[in-house]
Design a protein around this motif. Structure first.
Motif, PDB file in Angstrom:
ATOM      1  N   UNK A 155      35.617  46.411  39.075  1.00 38.05           N
ATOM      2  CA  UNK A 155      35.361  45.114  38.466  1.00 38.05           C
ATOM      3  C   UNK A 155      36.682  44.591  37.907  1.00 38.05           C
ATOM      4  N   UNK A 156      37.044  43.375  38.278  1.00 34.59           N
ATOM      5  CA  UNK A 156      38.239  42.737  37.734  1.00 34.59           C
ATOM      6  C   UNK A 156      37.824  41.534  36.909  1.00 34.59           C
ATOM      7  N   UNK A 157      38.280  41.510  35.665  1.00 32.40           N
ATOM      8  CA  UNK A 157      38.029  40.417  34.732  1.00 32.40           C
ATOM      9  C   UNK A 157      39.224  39.479  34.780  1.00 32.40           C
ATOM     10  N   UNK A 158      39.021  38.276  35.308  1.00 34.52           N
ATOM     11  CA  UNK A 158      40.069  37.252  35.319  1.00 34.52           C
ATOM     12  C   UNK A 158      39.923  36.442  34.040  1.00 34.52           C
ATOM     13  N   UNK A 159      40.969  36.411  33.222  1.00 41.19           N
ATOM     14  CA  UNK A 159      40.885  35.866  31.874  1.00 41.19           C
ATOM     15  C   UNK A 159      42.206  35.194  31.486  1.00 41.19           C
ATOM     16  N   UNK A 160      42.209  34.576  30.287  1.00 43.09           N
ATOM     17  CA  UNK A 160      43.429  34.012  29.699  1.00 43.09           C
ATOM     18  C   UNK A 160      43.334  34.143  28.179  1.00 43.09           C
ATOM     19  N   UNK A 171      37.164  30.421  34.028  1.00 38.57           N
ATOM     20  CA  UNK A 171      37.247  31.779  33.492  1.00 38.57           C
ATOM     21  C   UNK A 171      36.352  31.889  32.268  1.00 38.57           C
ATOM     22  N   UNK A 172      35.853  33.069  31.954  1.00 44.33           N
ATOM     23  CA  UNK A 172      36.095  34.302  32.696  1.00 44.33           C
ATOM     24  C   UNK A 172      35.350  34.319  34.037  1.00 44.33           C
ATOM     25  N   UNK A 173      36.003  34.887  35.019  1.00 40.29           N
ATOM     26  CA  UNK A 173      35.363  35.182  36.294  1.00 40.29           C
ATOM     27  C   UNK A 173      35.494  36.679  36.506  1.00 40.29           C
ATOM     28  N   UNK A 174      34.390  37.306  36.837  1.00 39.09           N
ATOM     29  CA  UNK A 174      34.371  38.737  37.127  1.00 39.09           C
ATOM     30  C   UNK A 174      34.157  38.908  38.626  1.00 39.09           C
ATOM     31  N   UNK A 175      35.070  39.619  39.253  1.00 42.14           N
ATOM     32  CA  UNK A 175      34.961  39.915  40.686  1.00 42.14           C
ATOM     33  C   UNK A 175      34.656  41.404  40.823  1.00 42.14           C
ATOM     34  N   UNK A 176      33.623  41.722  41.586  1.00 41.38           N
ATOM     35  CA  UNK A 176      33.282  43.120  41.847  1.00 41.38           C
ATOM     36  C   UNK A 176      33.598  43.398  43.313  1.00 41.38           C
ATOM     37  N   UNK A 177      34.415  44.425  43.527  1.00 42.62           N
ATOM     38  CA  UNK A 177      34.759  44.841  44.883  1.00 42.62           C
ATOM     39  C   UNK A 177      34.251  46.257  45.109  1.00 42.62           C
ATOM     40  N   UNK A 178      33.791  46.496  46.322  1.00 43.79           N
ATOM     41  CA  UNK A 178      33.405  47.851  46.720  1.00 43.79           C
ATOM     42  C   UNK A 178      34.183  48.185  47.969  1.00 43.79           C
ATOM     43  N   UNK A 226      30.462  40.769  44.753  1.00 42.11           N
ATOM     44  CA  UNK A 226      29.825  39.911  43.758  1.00 42.11           C
ATOM     45  C   UNK A 226      30.885  39.166  42.966  1.00 42.11           C
ATOM     46  N   UNK A 227      30.477  38.016  42.421  1.00 44.74           N
ATOM     47  CA  UNK A 227      31.353  37.170  41.608  1.00 44.74           C
ATOM     48  C   UNK A 227      30.492  36.527  40.532  1.00 44.74           C
ATOM     49  N   UNK A 228      30.930  36.674  39.279  1.00 52.23           N
ATOM     50  CA  UNK A 228      30.207  36.087  38.153  1.00 52.23           C
ATOM     51  C   UNK A 228      31.173  35.199  37.377  1.00 52.23           C
ATOM     52  N   UNK A 229      30.741  33.999  37.062  1.00 52.54           N
ATOM     53  CA  UNK A 229      31.585  33.073  36.317  1.00 52.54           C
ATOM     54  C   UNK A 229      30.932  32.767  34.981  1.00 52.54           C
ATOM     55  N   UNK A 230      31.736  32.772  33.927  1.00 52.59           N
ATOM     56  CA  UNK A 230      31.220  32.559  32.581  1.00 52.59           C
ATOM     57  C   UNK A 230      30.875  33.893  31.934  1.00 52.59           C
TER      58      UNK A 230
END
Length: 103
Positions: free
Chosen positions: A20-25, A70-77, A83-87
């Motif tokens: 899971x990567x949290x894209x943030x500022x 952002x925040x956008x969470x990207x889940x990679x397998x 998956x991608x979640x925004x907010x």
């Protein structure tokens, strides 16, 4: 532990397993709410790797992934986005989503 990653190592750091990567500022209010949730899950779950990327310092990856909010969470397998979640995403919901991708 949540590892900070950059444009230079994003692909390598997220290429195996469930990540899971949290894209943030730093200036983002909802990001400040999301961060403790990610930290708690990182302590509780050994089946997922948790990473974060500051979009102000690493604009290339955010641009390539089409991250507009952002925040956008990207889940990679295994290197593929699943998956991608925004907010802001509450802990229970996020854990439930991660359960879908772990064995």
């Amino acid at each position: 532990m949540v590892d900070a990653i950059t444009d230079q190592n994003f692909e390598e750091e997220t290429s195996t397993g469930v990540v899971l990567t949290d894209f943030w500022a730093t200036w983002c209010g909802p990001c400040k709410m999301q961060s403790p949730v990610i930290d708690q899950l990182a302590e509780e779950r050994q089946d997922v790797r948790f990473t974060k990327m500051d979009v102000d310092q690493n604009q290339e990856t955010a641009k390539n992934l089409g991250i507009m909010a952002i925040p956008t969470l990207i889940i990679k397998k295994d290197g593929q986005i699943v998956d991608r979640l925004t907010g802001y995403t509450p802990k229970a919901k996020l854990s439930q989503i991660l359960d879908q991708y772990t064995d």
